[in-house]
Design an enzyme around this catalytic site. Structure first.
Site, PDB file in Angstrom:
ATOM      1  N   ARG A   1       0.837  -1.205   0.000  1.00  0.00           N
ATOM      2  CA  ARG A   1       0.000   0.000   0.000  1.00  0.00           C
ATOM      3  C   ARG A   1       0.869   1.251   0.000  1.00  0.00           C
ATOM      4  O   ARG A   1       0.592   2.221  -0.712  1.00  0.00           O
ATOM      5  CB  ARG A   1      -0.951   0.012   1.195  1.00  0.00           C
ATOM      6  CG  ARG A   1      -1.988   1.142   1.122  1.00  0.00           C
ATOM      7  CD  ARG A   1      -2.953   1.120   2.292  1.00  0.00           C
ATOM      8  NE  ARG A   1      -4.081   2.015   2.064  1.00  0.00           N
ATOM      9  CZ  ARG A   1      -4.089   3.315   2.330  1.00  0.00           C
ATOM     10  NH1 ARG A   1      -2.995   3.899   2.837  1.00  0.00           N
ATOM     11  NH2 ARG A   1      -5.155   4.057   2.095  1.00  0.00           N
ATOM     12  N   CYS A   2       1.917   1.250   0.803  1.00  0.00           N
ATOM     13  CA  CYS A   2       2.794   2.419   0.894  1.00  0.00           C
ATOM     14  C   CYS A   2       3.444   2.764  -0.447  1.00  0.00           C
ATOM     15  O   CYS A   2       3.656   3.933  -0.754  1.00  0.00           O
ATOM     16  CB  CYS A   2       3.901   2.180   1.917  1.00  0.00           C
ATOM     17  SG  CYS A   2       3.375   2.201   3.632  1.00  0.00           S
ATOM     18  N   MET A   3       3.758   1.734  -1.239  1.00  0.00           N
ATOM     19  CA  MET A   3       4.506   1.967  -2.476  1.00  0.00           C
ATOM     20  C   MET A   3       3.636   2.444  -3.635  1.00  0.00           C
ATOM     21  O   MET A   3       4.158   2.698  -4.719  1.00  0.00           O
ATOM     22  CB  MET A   3       5.244   0.688  -2.879  1.00  0.00           C
ATOM     23  CG  MET A   3       6.417   0.347  -1.983  1.00  0.00           C
ATOM     24  SD  MET A   3       7.422  -1.025  -2.605  1.00  0.00           S
ATOM     25  CE  MET A   3       6.307  -2.421  -2.403  1.00  0.00           C
TER      26      MET A   3
END
Length: 424
Positions: free
Chosen positions: A412-414
């Site tokens: 999700r962060c990427m």
């Protein structure tokens, strides 16, 4: 309508922006990785292979994947104004000194988009620019204190290795995008790069985008003057669907910025409710999506030592313009269920015993990216959590993250989704 918009957390993902590991990560050393918010240095070539496999997985599922560095290069080449804006925001008398500023700016604005984008993200040293060297850019040491005193490897432009995590500096909530004033100084220029893309790239410049933050200036440009005075990051921001948004307040996002964003959403009639989750201000739980993500319409994963006792508040429009109604919630998971419009939220805890839960949470075990309802991407190494989630009927597509995970971020962060369907 622009055609862009992220209308849920788990509806089918259509388009996403990512950043492939690059020069900025090659700049990490044992001496600077803490300042650049990494826990270790990366084997960059292997991180690239891991990232390429992640991108290939998404493309196999029919998702359009755009690269941040390519968008930035194309935006810079699209308009001379884009280069001028980029250089003015990154090169000033405070970064290179008043003697050098004009000549360094002139040199950088003469570069083509790919070269300038490479160094806006990857950093640029005094040595690479040739400052103080025969035939190089800028004054001789006798003319400039900066040229005389700074070391050859000092940065004129700082590297931005956290560009790997595209979620934080820009995030979409329903039909609008928020260019986020991020918390740490080491990341603030990431938002300038995002602004360049949305303001100048042909994909976005004429698309009639809605900006939740910052406001549009009188000249039609984005007013970034207040960046950094309050903060919010995309890892804390979730468009739940059902006209609700969840936002975490913790290490990186602050209450004043959440109030500002909530009021903008309510004023535009884009949302009816903002569910605020109060988290411990800790690097271990830096964002809401490090301890909680949605896996399906009514299913989530959570790190219970934090989320089990988290306080939550619901914000709704107040009875007068510019005011809010702030109501405490008795149970955070019941509040999520109510916001989503489901009878109950099935919560899948981080897997394993207490020690294993802590280890897997640290390794981004709760940071899943939903590609569609009930289909998520996560790191292969989080064996206990992935197994537990699969037992609840969620398909887990595993990617390797031995190197990528060293920046404390998962799938999700990427990713920065720019097109995602509403809840089914």
């Amino acid at each position: 309508m622009s055609g862009y918009g992220v209308h849920s957390e788990v509806g089918r993902l259509r388009q996403v922006i990512v950043h492939r590991p690059d020069l900025s990560l090659e700049r990490l050393t044992p001496f600077n990785h803490d300042d650049l918010l990494f826990d270790d240095v990366l084997w960059v070539e292997h991180a690239q292979k891991e990232h390429d496999a992640f991108v290939a997985l998404m493309r196999e599922r029919g998702i359009e994947v755009l690269y941040h560095h390519e968008l930035l290069a194309e935006a810079l080449d699209a308009s001379p104004e884009a280069k001028e804006h980029a250089v003015e925001r990154t090169v000033s008398h405070l970064t290179v000194g008043p003697v050098l500023v004009d000549e360094v700016r002139a040199e950088l604005t003469s570069w083509d988009g790919p070269r300038l984008a490479r160094h806006l993200i990857g950093g640029l040293t005094k040595d690479e620019l040739g400052i103080g060297l025969p035939g190089g850019v800028g004054a001789t040491p006798a003319d400039s204190l900066v040229a005389s005193l700074t070391r050859r490897r000092d940065f004129i432009l700082p590297p931005l290795p956290n560009s790997l995590f595209q979620r934080d500096p820009a995030a979409w909530l329903y039909g609008g995008v928020c260019l986020n004033p991020v918390f740490w100084h080491a990341r603030r220029l990431e938002t300038v790069n995002q602004s360049l893309i949305y303001r100048y790239h042909p994909r976005f410049a004429d698309a009639g985008l809605q900006y939740w933050y910052p406001p549009l200036g009188d000249d039609g440009g984005l007013d970034e003057e207040d960046f950094g005075r309050a903060s919010i990051e995309g890892g804390d921001m979730m468009p739940l669907g059902n006209r609700a948004v969840a936002i975490g307040i913790g290490e990186r996002s602050t209450a004043p910025m959440v109030e500002k964003l909530a009021l903008e959403l309510f004023r535009a009639d884009a949302a009816d409710r903002v569910l605020v989750v109060d988290l411990p201000p800790s690097r271990a739980y830096m964002h809401l999506d490090t301890v909680f993500t949605l896996l399906d319409v009514g299913t989530a994963t959570a790190f219970m030592p934090v989320m089990g006792s988290a306080r939550a508040y619901s914000l709704r429009p107040g009875d007068r313009d510019g005011s809010l109604e702030v109501l405490p919630e008795d149970d955070v998971f019941a509040a999520f269920a109510d916001a989503l419009g489901v009878p109950e939220l099935v919560v899948v805890p981080t897997g394993g015993d207490d020690d294993q839960q802590a280890r897997e949470q640290w390794g981004s075990a709760n940071n899943f990216l939903a590609l569609e309802p009930g289909v998520v991407v996560g790191y292969h190494k989080n064996v206990w959590t992935n197994r537990t989630i699969a037992e609840h009927g969620v398909e887990v597509l595993e990617i390797e993250g031995f190197e990528l995970g060293k920046g404390r971020g998962g799938a999700r962060c990427m990713t920065c989704p720019t097109k995602r369907d509403p809840l089914p």
